[in-house]
Design a protein around this motif. Structure first.
Motif, PDB file in Angstrom:
ATOM      1  N   UNK A 176       0.848  -1.192   0.000  1.00 21.75           N
ATOM      2  CA  UNK A 176       0.000   0.000   0.000  1.00 21.75           C
ATOM      3  C   UNK A 176       0.879   1.237   0.000  1.00 21.75           C
ATOM      4  N   UNK A 177       0.249   2.380  -0.226  1.00 18.56           N
ATOM      5  CA  UNK A 177       0.982   3.633  -0.219  1.00 18.56           C
ATOM      6  C   UNK A 177       0.682   4.397   1.057  1.00 18.56           C
ATOM      7  N   UNK A 178       1.745   4.721   1.792  1.00 19.55           N
ATOM      8  CA  UNK A 178       1.583   5.551   2.977  1.00 19.55           C
ATOM      9  C   UNK A 178       2.221   6.895   2.693  1.00 19.55           C
ATOM     10  N   UNK A 179       1.472   7.968   2.884  1.00 13.77           N
ATOM     11  CA  UNK A 179       2.010   9.297   2.608  1.00 13.77           C
ATOM     12  C   UNK A 179       2.256  10.028   3.919  1.00 13.77           C
ATOM     13  N   UNK A 180       3.487  10.485   4.115  1.00 13.35           N
ATOM     14  CA  UNK A 180       3.792  11.350   5.249  1.00 13.35           C
ATOM     15  C   UNK A 180       3.662  12.774   4.766  1.00 13.35           C
ATOM     16  N   UNK A 181       2.804  13.554   5.416  1.00 13.53           N
ATOM     17  CA  UNK A 181       2.592  14.912   4.935  1.00 13.53           C
ATOM     18  C   UNK A 181       2.708  15.890   6.103  1.00 13.53           C
ATOM     19  N   UNK A 182       3.316  17.021   5.813  1.00 10.76           N
ATOM     20  CA  UNK A 182       3.495  18.026   6.856  1.00 10.76           C
ATOM     21  C   UNK A 182       4.275  19.199   6.285  1.00 10.76           C
ATOM     22  N   UNK A 183       4.321  20.290   7.038  1.00 13.95           N
ATOM     23  CA  UNK A 183       5.066  21.455   6.547  1.00 13.95           C
ATOM     24  C   UNK A 183       6.548  21.185   6.694  1.00 13.95           C
ATOM     25  N   UNK A 184       7.344  22.085   6.138  1.00  6.60           N
ATOM     26  CA  UNK A 184       8.781  21.852   6.209  1.00  6.60           C
ATOM     27  C   UNK A 184       9.224  21.925   7.666  1.00  6.60           C
ATOM     28  N   UNK A 185      10.170  21.055   8.027  1.00 10.92           N
ATOM     29  CA  UNK A 185      10.663  21.027   9.387  1.00 10.92           C
ATOM     30  C   UNK A 185       9.888  20.061  10.278  1.00 10.92           C
TER      31      UNK A 185
ATOM     32  N   UNK B 273       1.850  -3.002  -6.972  1.00 10.73           N
ATOM     33  CA  UNK B 273       1.584  -3.267  -5.556  1.00 10.73           C
ATOM     34  C   UNK B 273       2.843  -3.227  -4.691  1.00 10.73           C
ATOM     35  N   UNK B 274       3.584  -2.144  -4.799  1.00 10.99           N
ATOM     36  CA  UNK B 274       4.772  -1.978  -3.965  1.00 10.99           C
ATOM     37  C   UNK B 274       4.364  -1.440  -2.603  1.00 10.99           C
ATOM     38  N   UNK B 275       5.272  -1.576  -1.645  1.00 12.43           N
ATOM     39  CA  UNK B 275       5.070  -0.900  -0.366  1.00 12.43           C
ATOM     40  C   UNK B 275       5.737   0.470  -0.516  1.00 12.43           C
ATOM     41  N   UNK B 276       4.915   1.522  -0.557  1.00  6.82           N
ATOM     42  CA  UNK B 276       5.455   2.844  -0.866  1.00  6.82           C
ATOM     43  C   UNK B 276       5.357   3.763   0.352  1.00  6.82           C
ATOM     44  N   UNK B 277       6.465   4.411   0.659  1.00  7.18           N
ATOM     45  CA  UNK B 277       6.416   5.506   1.628  1.00  7.18           C
ATOM     46  C   UNK B 277       6.679   6.777   0.835  1.00  7.18           C
ATOM     47  N   UNK B 278       5.770   7.720   0.911  1.00  2.93           N
ATOM     48  CA  UNK B 278       5.794   8.892   0.046  1.00  2.93           C
ATOM     49  C   UNK B 278       5.759  10.139   0.933  1.00  2.93           C
ATOM     50  N   UNK B 279       6.645  11.054   0.681  1.00  2.00           N
ATOM     51  CA  UNK B 279       6.706  12.275   1.484  1.00  2.00           C
ATOM     52  C   UNK B 279       6.289  13.470   0.638  1.00  2.00           C
ATOM     53  N   UNK B 280       5.431  14.319   1.180  1.00  2.00           N
ATOM     54  CA  UNK B 280       5.046  15.523   0.452  1.00  2.00           C
ATOM     55  C   UNK B 280       4.612  16.602   1.445  1.00  2.00           C
ATOM     56  N   UNK B 281       4.571  17.856   0.985  1.00  2.73           N
ATOM     57  CA  UNK B 281       3.996  18.886   1.851  1.00  2.73           C
ATOM     58  C   UNK B 281       2.625  19.292   1.328  1.00  2.73           C
ATOM     59  N   UNK B 282       2.234  18.620   0.248  1.00  2.00           N
ATOM     60  CA  UNK B 282       1.014  18.998  -0.460  1.00  2.00           C
ATOM     61  C   UNK B 282      -0.115  18.036  -0.078  1.00  2.00           C
ATOM     62  N   UNK B 283      -1.090  18.526   0.668  1.00  2.00           N
ATOM     63  CA  UNK B 283      -2.160  17.665   1.174  1.00  2.00           C
ATOM     64  C   UNK B 283      -2.988  17.076   0.033  1.00  2.00           C
ATOM     65  N   UNK B 284      -3.112  17.852  -1.065  1.00  2.00           N
ATOM     66  CA  UNK B 284      -3.874  17.337  -2.218  1.00  2.00           C
ATOM     67  C   UNK B 284      -3.198  16.082  -2.752  1.00  2.00           C
ATOM     68  N   UNK B 285      -1.865  16.168  -2.850  1.00  2.00           N
ATOM     69  CA  UNK B 285      -1.103  15.031  -3.353  1.00  2.00           C
ATOM     70  C   UNK B 285      -1.238  13.845  -2.400  1.00  2.00           C
ATOM     71  N   UNK B 286      -1.206  14.141  -1.098  1.00  2.00           N
ATOM     72  CA  UNK B 286      -1.326  13.081  -0.097  1.00  2.00           C
ATOM     73  C   UNK B 286      -2.663  12.354  -0.247  1.00  2.00           C
ATOM     74  N   UNK B 287      -3.735  13.126  -0.396  1.00  2.00           N
ATOM     75  CA  UNK B 287      -5.062  12.519  -0.553  1.00  2.00           C
ATOM     76  C   UNK B 287      -5.186  11.801  -1.884  1.00  2.00           C
TER      77      UNK B 287
ATOM     78  N   UNK C 173      -5.661  21.534  14.391  1.00  2.00           N
ATOM     79  CA  UNK C 173      -4.479  21.579  13.537  1.00  2.00           C
ATOM     80  C   UNK C 173      -4.718  20.820  12.235  1.00  2.00           C
ATOM     81  N   UNK C 174      -5.271  19.615  12.376  1.00  3.14           N
ATOM     82  CA  UNK C 174      -5.532  18.805  11.187  1.00  3.14           C
ATOM     83  C   UNK C 174      -6.573  19.490  10.305  1.00  3.14           C
ATOM     84  N   UNK C 175      -7.606  19.980  10.942  1.00  9.20           N
ATOM     85  CA  UNK C 175      -8.678  20.624  10.183  1.00  9.20           C
ATOM     86  C   UNK C 175      -8.122  21.785   9.361  1.00  9.20           C
ATOM     87  N   UNK C 176      -7.240  22.550  10.006  1.00 10.31           N
ATOM     88  CA  UNK C 176      -6.648  23.685   9.307  1.00 10.31           C
ATOM     89  C   UNK C 176      -5.725  23.191   8.199  1.00 10.31           C
ATOM     90  N   UNK C 177      -4.930  22.149   8.532  1.00 11.29           N
ATOM     91  CA  UNK C 177      -3.951  21.648   7.568  1.00 11.29           C
ATOM     92  C   UNK C 177      -4.612  21.114   6.307  1.00 11.29           C
TER      93      UNK C 177
END
Lengths: 225, 228, 269
Positions: free
Chosen positions: C29-38, C186-200, C232-236
């Motif tokens: 499955x694809x897991x996306x880590x999303x957050x602002x820089x830092x 069907x790889x196991x993917x860890x994906x990093x982004x700061x873009x919530x649209x991309x994460x979703x 925080x999540x709601x705003x993010x």
């Protein structure tokens, strides 16, 4: 022109002298500067402050070598090396010092110019340290090193002619001889041959660069998007 | 006596410290030639360098001729000019000046080029004239590189002025050329040592000037990280 | 399966990037880590192939602690895609893709053959093989980066803002391509982004991070959207400004979806 034709044997000999002395000086200077420059580059990212300083000191010391004027160095060399005054090795080693002095900085600059992101991505692909140094860092530093080597090459060929003042025979001998005989043609011939030799060396280096670094001469797609 | 002792002995002779063949006078001559040649070269290099650096025109020509001049053997140029112009100061000064134009020119135009175009644009947008832009923005910001070019130019001339003794001018090179002619090794080495010291001192002075100008161009220089 | 167990990282200069982070990344499955820089998302990603070595906790891949693995061997077994592709500028496209295979000892001809296959999978034909990376567009370079990561057929793919440097149109294209690829591979993917649209758009599981690698919420995109854990999540995720509170409006017989301010967001089919 006539003079050059009638004296072509002597000219050929001087061209040969000039070629081997400057050619070996350039090659030796580069061969010595590569490990020293690399060490200075590697020391720069050391966790120890003292080692990092040593890196800067290495580069500054080598550039101080370059500030020593050529004629004094040519005449000091026999005393240091204990060789006879007319031995061309004196001048050769002095030229190696200059080539080394320019090239150390060139090597450090070249290695610094390798994009960290590429090194990072190579590590992430699973290049070991050694593999990365040989097949990523070295080739990518190539273009900047080549640029420095071209400067070294031109200035070495030009500097060697001053060696004629201490009696080492090379194309510069045409300048001293022509001046003493009040014969401008001989000097002009020497100038033309020296510049031509520098040009030949330069073309050889450029050709070697094209051959070894074909990626460097392709036209890029432009735009980063 | 070893060579070292002989050389030390040469320095301690009173004759070396006074008169027309003494070190002080020869040193003054050497510095004088250098200053004259650099000033002559600056007459050409400064306006040309400012023009090229400010407008970006003729840049390729400058790069090409700078490279070509570097290939020109200094001794060849000196002897050729001496034969054409005869004995006197004009031949060596012209030769020295010609040889120091390239580093001077390169320092000026590359210094101006290295100034952030956005800064220049902003200066113009505020209503500065082209002269203002050059004098108040580009020149101060380019100063470290310009002094760097001046540094290599001056060192080049000091070295070549030594060689120029061969065509009969004065200066510190006389000791080396005359000493070689009569196989007086102590004199040769003595002269060589003085030239080397002169070069190192001048280089150190320029290094200090360069640091100082870098500080003026950008007062935050020591903590340059924040620009990266 | 990748497990982060109370993972922490403090850098040599004393800055703390992550503390006490735990997460399970299910296989295939694809897991996306999303957050602002830092927020430490890249540090977390890079600790999986030991580009970053942890100071606390451990990471298990299929129940094996990666701390026991040789970092170089580990990296050769995990695909890695980074921003700006990170291709080797001095190697032709085909050899860039063959890199990891060659490092694993595959003979040159076989490695190139495989590389050509993978390039085709990511939508690049033979015309690019002999080119150097600088001769490709940014989108093409990124595809080559993905191909390089896939060449060795690794189980795990790490992607560090891989589409961050391309323009929005190309990014959307690449994201779509990613989804298609993942359906097949069907790889196991860890994906990093700061873009919530991309994460979703890409994540089966989305991890929203606060500063210091603290988990704000983990869940499927729909779950997060339906029940944001806190303000925080709601705003993010953009609930606050009404960007995601959509309504339907009739516009000349078509049903247009608009946001809180009446700005059009799409068409309802």
């Amino acid at each position: 022109m006539n003079w050059a034709l009638t004296n072509y044997e002597r000219l050929l000999d001087l061209v040969w002298q000039h070629t081997w002395i400057s050619g070996s000086a350039i090659a030796l200077g580069f061969a010595l500067a590569l490990p020293v420059g690399w060490a200075a580059y590697a020391m720069k990212s050391s966790p120890h402050g003292a080692v990092r300083q040593l890196s800067g000191v290495t580069v500054s010391l080598s550039s101080v070598l370059y500030t020593i004027p050529s004629l004094p160095l040519f005449v000091i060399m026999p005393t240091i090396l204990g060789l006879g005054w007319l031995n061309p090795i004196n001048v050769l080693i002095a030229l190696v010092i200059y080539a080394f002095a320019i090239m150390v900085r060139g090597v450090v600059d070249a290695l610094n110019a390798v994009p960290p992101s590429v090194l990072d991505s190579a590590a992430a692909c699973g290049f070991s340290r050694g593999q990365r140094a040989i097949s990523v860092t070295l080739p990518l530093a190539g273009p900047v090193m080549l640029a420095a080597l071209r400067v070294v090459s031109v200035s070495t060929v030009s500097l060697l002619s001053i060696g004629a003042l201490v009696g080492v025979s090379n194309l510069g001998s045409l300048f001293t001889n022509g001046f003493n005989r009040n014969f401008p043609t001989e000097i002009l011939t020497g100038v033309v041959l020296t510049v031509a030799l520098a040009l030949v060396f330069d073309l050889l280096l450029v050709a070697a660069g094209r051959l070894l670094m074909p990626w460097n001469s392709v036209v890029s797609a432009g735009g980063s998007a | 006596m070893s060579l070292l002792e002989e050389t030390v002995a040469w320095f301690s002779e009173p004759a070396q410290w006074s008169g027309a063949t003494g070190i002080p006078w020869r040193l003054a001559q050497h510095i004088g030639y250098t200053a004259l040649a650099v000033a002559a070269a600056a007459l050409v290099a400064v306006p040309l360098g400012l023009y090229i650096g400010h407008t970006g025109r003729w840049r390729n020509l400058a790069v090409l001729s700078t490279g070509a001049l570097r290939a020109l053997p200094t001794l060849g140029l000196l002897t050729l000019l001496a034969l054409q112009l005869g004995i006197g100061l004009s031949a060596p000064i012209i030769a020295l000046a010609v040889l120091c134009v390239p580093p001077l020119l390169a320092g000026i135009y590359s210094g101006l080029e290295a100034v952030d175009p956005a800064t220049v644009d902003a200066a113009r947008a505020q209503g500065m004239t082209e002269a203002h832009v050059i004098l108040r923005v580009e020149l101060p910001l380019a100063m470290p590189l310009i002094i760097g070019g001046l540094r290599s130019a001056v060192l080049q001339v000091i070295a070549t002025a030594t060689v120029a003794a061969f065509i009969g001018v004065g200066g510190l090179g006389r000791y080396i050329i005359d000493g070689l002619a009569v196989s007086d090794t102590a004199r040769v080495l003595g002269g060589a040592v003085v030239v080397v010291i002169l070069a190192l001192v001048i280089d150190a002075l320029f290094a200090a000037a360069q640091r100082l100008s870098a500080h003026f161009a950008d007062p935050a220089t020591p903590t340059k990280e924040r620009h990266a | 399966m990748i497990e982060f167990r109370s993972v922490g990282k403090r850098f040599a200069d004393g800055t703390r990037a992550v503390s006490d982070f735990s997460l399970t990344v299910p296989s295939h499955t694809t897991t996306v880590l999303v957050g602002s820089s830092g927020c430490g998302k890249t540090t977390l990603l890079r600790s999986v192939n030991r580009m970053v070595d942890l100071t606390e906790g451990k990471i298990l891949i299929d129940d094996d602690d990666i701390a026991a693995r040789d970092p170089v061997q580990l990296r050769r077994s995990i695909g890695y895609v980074m921003q700006h592709a990170g291709l080797l500028p001095h190697r032709r496209v085909i050899d860039n893709v063959a890199t990891v295979l060659r490092l694993n000892g595959v003979p040159k001809a076989a490695a190139r053959q495989r590389a050509a296959q993978v390039l085709e999978t990511v939508g690049l034909d033979a015309s690019v093989h002999r080119k150097y990376p600088s001769q490709l567009s940014g989108g093409q370079q990124q595809r080559v980066g993905v191909a390089r990561a896939l060449a060795n057929d690794p189980n795990i793919l790490l992607m560090d803002e891989p589409f961050g440097a391309v323009d929005p149109i190309v990014r959307a294209e690449l994201q779509q391509e990613m989804r298609r690829l993942q359906q097949d591979l069907k790889k196991t993917i860890v994906f990093v982004t700061h873009d919530i649209e991309e994460a979703f758009a890409l994540g089966d599981q989305v991890v929203i991070l606060r500063e210091g690698g603290k988990v704000a919420q983990v869940g499927a995109p729909a779950e997060i959207l339906a029940r944001p854990a806190d303000e925080f999540v709601a705003r993010f995720i953009g609930l606050e400004h009404g960007r995601r509170q959509l309504r339907v409006r009739d516009e000349n017989g078509r049903r247009i979806v608009v946001d809180e301010h009446g700005r059009p967001a799409g068409v309802l089919e």
